[in-house]
Structures are given as structure tokens and as C-alpha cells.
Motif scaffolding. Structure first.
Motif, PDB file in Angstrom:
ATOM      1  N   THR A   6       0.872  -1.167   0.000  1.00  0.00           N
ATOM      2  CA  THR A   6       0.000   0.000   0.000  1.00  0.00           C
ATOM      3  C   THR A   6       0.915   1.225   0.000  1.00  0.00           C
ATOM      4  O   THR A   6       2.112   1.123   0.281  1.00  0.00           O
ATOM      5  CB  THR A   6      -0.936   0.041   1.216  1.00  0.00           C
ATOM      6  OG1 THR A   6      -0.147   0.223   2.410  1.00  0.00           O
ATOM      7  CG2 THR A   6      -1.742  -1.251   1.335  1.00  0.00           C
ATOM      8  N   PHE A   7       0.332   2.395  -0.286  1.00  0.00           N
ATOM      9  CA  PHE A   7       1.170   3.585  -0.442  1.00  0.00           C
ATOM     10  C   PHE A   7       0.516   4.821   0.171  1.00  0.00           C
ATOM     11  O   PHE A   7      -0.710   4.930   0.249  1.00  0.00           O
ATOM     12  CB  PHE A   7       1.421   3.867  -1.928  1.00  0.00           C
ATOM     13  CG  PHE A   7       2.243   2.815  -2.617  1.00  0.00           C
ATOM     14  CD1 PHE A   7       3.631   2.906  -2.658  1.00  0.00           C
ATOM     15  CD2 PHE A   7       1.631   1.721  -3.211  1.00  0.00           C
ATOM     16  CE1 PHE A   7       4.381   1.928  -3.285  1.00  0.00           C
ATOM     17  CE2 PHE A   7       2.376   0.735  -3.846  1.00  0.00           C
ATOM     18  CZ  PHE A   7       3.763   0.839  -3.878  1.00  0.00           C
ATOM     19  N   TYR A   8       1.386   5.722   0.612  1.00  0.00           N
ATOM     20  CA  TYR A   8       0.964   7.068   0.995  1.00  0.00           C
ATOM     21  C   TYR A   8       1.739   8.043   0.121  1.00  0.00           C
ATOM     22  O   TYR A   8       2.978   8.059   0.146  1.00  0.00           O
ATOM     23  CB  TYR A   8       1.240   7.344   2.469  1.00  0.00           C
ATOM     24  CG  TYR A   8       0.945   8.772   2.897  1.00  0.00           C
ATOM     25  CD1 TYR A   8      -0.364   9.239   2.938  1.00  0.00           C
ATOM     26  CD2 TYR A   8       1.972   9.636   3.271  1.00  0.00           C
ATOM     27  CE1 TYR A   8      -0.641  10.540   3.337  1.00  0.00           C
ATOM     28  CE2 TYR A   8       1.704  10.939   3.672  1.00  0.00           C
ATOM     29  CZ  TYR A   8       0.395  11.381   3.714  1.00  0.00           C
ATOM     30  OH  TYR A   8       0.115  12.675   4.114  1.00  0.00           O
ATOM     31  N   ILE A   9       1.018   8.825  -0.668  1.00  0.00           N
ATOM     32  CA  ILE A   9       1.617   9.790  -1.579  1.00  0.00           C
ATOM     33  C   ILE A   9       1.303  11.197  -1.080  1.00  0.00           C
ATOM     34  O   ILE A   9       0.144  11.528  -0.828  1.00  0.00           O
ATOM     35  CB  ILE A   9       1.052   9.628  -3.009  1.00  0.00           C
ATOM     36  CG1 ILE A   9       1.284   8.202  -3.519  1.00  0.00           C
ATOM     37  CG2 ILE A   9       1.660  10.652  -3.943  1.00  0.00           C
ATOM     38  CD1 ILE A   9       2.725   7.800  -3.642  1.00  0.00           C
ATOM     39  N   SER A  10       2.339  12.015  -0.935  1.00  0.00           N
ATOM     40  CA  SER A  10       2.126  13.431  -0.643  1.00  0.00           C
ATOM     41  C   SER A  10       1.980  14.174  -1.964  1.00  0.00           C
ATOM     42  O   SER A  10       2.924  14.221  -2.757  1.00  0.00           O
ATOM     43  CB  SER A  10       3.300  13.992   0.160  1.00  0.00           C
ATOM     44  OG  SER A  10       3.314  13.491   1.486  1.00  0.00           O
ATOM     45  N   HIS A  11       0.801  14.731  -2.188  1.00  0.00           N
ATOM     46  CA  HIS A  11       0.540  15.366  -3.490  1.00  0.00           C
ATOM     47  C   HIS A  11       0.835  16.860  -3.494  1.00  0.00           C
ATOM     48  O   HIS A  11       0.807  17.505  -4.548  1.00  0.00           O
ATOM     49  CB  HIS A  11      -0.899  15.104  -3.947  1.00  0.00           C
ATOM     50  CG  HIS A  11      -1.940  15.687  -3.045  1.00  0.00           C
ATOM     51  ND1 HIS A  11      -2.699  14.920  -2.197  1.00  0.00           N
ATOM     52  CD2 HIS A  11      -2.361  16.958  -2.853  1.00  0.00           C
ATOM     53  CE1 HIS A  11      -3.554  15.690  -1.530  1.00  0.00           C
ATOM     54  NE2 HIS A  11      -3.362  16.927  -1.914  1.00  0.00           N
ATOM     55  N   GLY A  12       1.098  17.450  -2.324  1.00  0.00           N
ATOM     56  CA  GLY A  12       1.551  18.829  -2.265  1.00  0.00           C
ATOM     57  C   GLY A  12       0.617  19.825  -2.920  1.00  0.00           C
ATOM     58  O   GLY A  12      -0.592  19.783  -2.752  1.00  0.00           O
ATOM     59  N   VAL A 162      -6.368  -4.960  -5.725  1.00  0.00           N
ATOM     60  CA  VAL A 162      -6.678  -3.535  -5.601  1.00  0.00           C
ATOM     61  C   VAL A 162      -5.483  -2.791  -5.009  1.00  0.00           C
ATOM     62  O   VAL A 162      -4.948  -3.193  -3.965  1.00  0.00           O
ATOM     63  CB  VAL A 162      -7.920  -3.318  -4.719  1.00  0.00           C
ATOM     64  CG1 VAL A 162      -8.203  -1.825  -4.547  1.00  0.00           C
ATOM     65  CG2 VAL A 162      -9.134  -4.023  -5.325  1.00  0.00           C
ATOM     66  N   LEU A 163      -5.079  -1.718  -5.649  1.00  0.00           N
ATOM     67  CA  LEU A 163      -4.010  -0.869  -5.145  1.00  0.00           C
ATOM     68  C   LEU A 163      -4.614   0.199  -4.248  1.00  0.00           C
ATOM     69  O   LEU A 163      -5.446   0.992  -4.685  1.00  0.00           O
ATOM     70  CB  LEU A 163      -3.253  -0.222  -6.309  1.00  0.00           C
ATOM     71  CG  LEU A 163      -2.113   0.728  -5.945  1.00  0.00           C
ATOM     72  CD1 LEU A 163      -1.064   0.045  -5.081  1.00  0.00           C
ATOM     73  CD2 LEU A 163      -1.494   1.320  -7.205  1.00  0.00           C
ATOM     74  N   ILE A 164      -4.203   0.206  -2.975  1.00  0.00           N
ATOM     75  CA  ILE A 164      -4.719   1.156  -1.995  1.00  0.00           C
ATOM     76  C   ILE A 164      -3.700   2.278  -1.816  1.00  0.00           C
ATOM     77  O   ILE A 164      -2.546   2.041  -1.452  1.00  0.00           O
ATOM     78  CB  ILE A 164      -4.995   0.462  -0.652  1.00  0.00           C
ATOM     79  CG1 ILE A 164      -6.047  -0.650  -0.838  1.00  0.00           C
ATOM     80  CG2 ILE A 164      -5.460   1.471   0.393  1.00  0.00           C
ATOM     81  CD1 ILE A 164      -6.262  -1.511   0.397  1.00  0.00           C
ATOM     82  N   ILE A 165      -4.142   3.503  -2.090  1.00  0.00           N
ATOM     83  CA  ILE A 165      -3.267   4.669  -2.017  1.00  0.00           C
ATOM     84  C   ILE A 165      -3.905   5.729  -1.122  1.00  0.00           C
ATOM     85  O   ILE A 165      -5.050   6.133  -1.344  1.00  0.00           O
ATOM     86  CB  ILE A 165      -3.036   5.292  -3.410  1.00  0.00           C
ATOM     87  CG1 ILE A 165      -2.409   4.278  -4.368  1.00  0.00           C
ATOM     88  CG2 ILE A 165      -2.162   6.544  -3.305  1.00  0.00           C
ATOM     89  CD1 ILE A 165      -2.325   4.787  -5.804  1.00  0.00           C
ATOM     90  N   GLY A 166      -3.164   6.177  -0.133  1.00  0.00           N
ATOM     91  CA  GLY A 166      -3.549   7.350   0.636  1.00  0.00           C
ATOM     92  C   GLY A 166      -2.876   8.565   0.026  1.00  0.00           C
ATOM     93  O   GLY A 166      -1.683   8.530  -0.277  1.00  0.00           O
ATOM     94  N   SER A 167      -3.619   9.635  -0.192  1.00  0.00           N
ATOM     95  CA  SER A 167      -3.070  10.839  -0.819  1.00  0.00           C
ATOM     96  C   SER A 167      -3.312  12.048   0.073  1.00  0.00           C
ATOM     97  O   SER A 167      -4.451  12.417   0.351  1.00  0.00           O
ATOM     98  CB  SER A 167      -3.718  11.064  -2.197  1.00  0.00           C
ATOM     99  OG  SER A 167      -3.242  12.253  -2.780  1.00  0.00           O
ATOM    100  N   GLY A 168      -2.207  12.642   0.527  1.00  0.00           N
ATOM    101  CA  GLY A 168      -2.306  13.821   1.393  1.00  0.00           C
ATOM    102  C   GLY A 168      -1.031  14.633   1.309  1.00  0.00           C
ATOM    103  O   GLY A 168      -0.509  14.870   0.232  1.00  0.00           O
TER     104      GLY A 168
END
Length: 266
Positions: A6-12, A162-168
Motif C-alpha cells: 500500500t502507499f501514501y503519496i504526498s501530493h503537495g 486492488v491498489l490502496i493509495i492514501g493521498s495527502g
């Protein structure tokens, strides 16, 4: 095809969508080559820009609309489109899993598309827009443990491809940003604390970051951009190993730190 990550992406900043000088943009553009080569069956993305009273999924039967939930930016940004298919079956599955885990009030939204916390990073990661996408909201009136448990309930989705992505954003204080000068010391201290806590597996400290982290309230005046991280950790599991996959800070206080969580379970 089961997934372990799983991933956490900082989208800025929303300008990530057009500004080729932002280092995080180059990182996301190389996603399929350098970070994650597997092709998911669908994507569940939890964005800090959708904040609701109860967990809510968008149930889109056709194509997700592109939501321009930002103001005063260059005109070309409002002409970008990310026409990813909706994932109604995934939305129903998310609701089923959450209900099974005691999240009894789960809502559906049949009109809402993808906000910029979802489509901006996905546009760079999967530019073909050919993978079905479902979005799940956060609840800023809850806490980190609540969102960790939300993610834990969703863990079976990985076995379904399913690819689970947190975006913040790892640090997100828009009132303190500066277009001149160096990184704010407090922002760097929080960013480094988070990195150490995650890489050392101190997930409980991250769940209780308000008490454990330095400058927690300054780094996140509102927790909406931090809670997608807790969902990603919970979906990966207690035994998961964290990896820092990108690190940069823009405008003094806006961290693009992004993380991969790999489960050690069979």
C-alpha cells in the motif's frame, strides 16, 4: 493477483499537475518503472480533499469527472482531464468490508468524481487513465486510530489486486508556506520524526501523533491530509515494513514525503 503493498503519496500543491520543476512530479512520472511495476485490477484512493461525516465511496458507473477543487491557479490546470473509469464494484466491496468491521454508517455518492488529491498524482502515475478508480473519504472529526482501523478493514482488497493509495501531505500547513527562504525548522523536525517512526515500525506512535510528534498541530492544523497515511498503514498491517520512496519539501513547509508499506504476511 494479490498485492503486498500500500502507499501514501504526498501530493503537495495542485501545481504539481503542470510544474515540471517540482521534484515529486518526476518521482510520480517514473512510478511504473521505478516504484511499482504490477498493474492493479483497480485503485482505491483515499484523498485528504474529501472530508465527510461518515465514510463515503463514489459509485461511478461510467467515467469519473475531474474535479477542480482549487482556486486562482493558471488556466491550463482547469483544462486537464483524467477520465479514469469508475469502479462501482469496488465501491460496493469497500462498503461491504467496512460494514463487516463495524463501520455501520457508510454512504455512497453516485455523482462525485475525483478531486485533485486523487487525479493529480494518478495522472502522473497512470497517465493512460485506463485503470478503474474508486475514491474513499476521510473523517477529520475522528482520529488516527480510527483511520488505521478503517484501513485494516480494507486489507482484503489487496488479495483482489486492488491498489490502496492514501493521498495527502506529510506536512501540510498552507498558512505557513513561503515562496522565499529555506525549510522551516519545525516542518523539517516533524518530517524527520515521521520518517523515523515509520521506518522503525512505530505505527502506534503515528496513530497518536498529536501526543508523540513534535509540532504536530503546526504540521497539521487540520488532520485531513494526514489521515490517508493511517489508512495506508492499516491496510498494510502491523507486520508491514515501511520504505521512504520520495522526500522533498517545497515552499518551506509543504512536504512531499511518500511511503511504501509492504506486508510480511504470506
Amino acid at each position: 493477483m494479490a498485492l503486498k503493498d500500500t502507499f501514501y503519496i504526498s501530493h503537495g500543491s495542485p501545481t504539481l499537475s503542470i510544474d515540471e520543476s517540482i521534484p515529486a512530479r518526476k518521482f510520480l512520472e517514473k512510478w511504473k518503472k521505478d516504484v511499482f511495476e504490477q498493474r492493479p485490477t483497480s485503485i482505491l484512493i483515499i484523498s485528504g480533499h474529501w472530508d465527510t461525516a461518515v465514510p463515503t465511496v463514489n459509485v461511478i458507473q461510467t467515467i469519473n469527472d475531474t474535479i477542480y477543487d482549487f482556486y486562482g491557479f493558471p488556466r491550463p490546470m482547469y483544462q486537464l482531464k483524467y477520465p479514469a473509469p469508475g469502479a462501482p464494484n469496488l465501491a460496493k466491496r469497500v462498503k461491504e468490508l467496512l460494514n463487516k468491521s463495524g463501520f455501520n454508517r457508510v454512504a455512497e455518492d453516485e455523482k462525485r468524481g475525483l478531486d485533485h488529491g486523487a487525479w493529480v498524482p494518478l495522472m502522473l502515475m497512470y497517465p493512460e487513465a485506463d485503470i478503474p478508480v474508486c475514491q474513499l473519504s476521510v473523517q477529520s472529526n475522528k482520529d488516527g486510530t480510527y483511520h488505521y482501523n478503517l484501513g485494516k478493514a480494507l486489507a482484503p482488497l489487496k488479495d483482489e489486486g486492488v491498489l490502496i493509495i492514501g493521498s495527502g501531505s506529510a506536512v501540510h500547513n498552507l498558512r505557513a508556506i513561503s515562496h522565499h527562504g529555506s525549510v522551516a525548522p519545525w516542518a523539517l523536525e516533524f518530517d524527520n520524526w515521521l520518517k523515523d517512526a515509520l521506518l522503525e515500525g512505530r505505527y502506534e506512535d503515528v496513530n497518536h501523533y498529536e501526543q508523540k510528534a513534535p509540532h504536530a498541530r503546526k504540521a497539521h492544523p487540520s488532520p485531513d491530509h494526514f489521515y490517508p497515511l493511517h489508512v495506508a498503514i492499516g491496510a498494510a498491517g502491523d507486520d508491514s515494513k515501511a520504505k521512504l520512496i520520495h522526500s522533498s519539501i517545497e515552499h518551506g513547509t509543504l512536504s512531499y514525503a511518500s511511503y511504501q508499506f509492504t506486508s510480511n504476511s504470506n
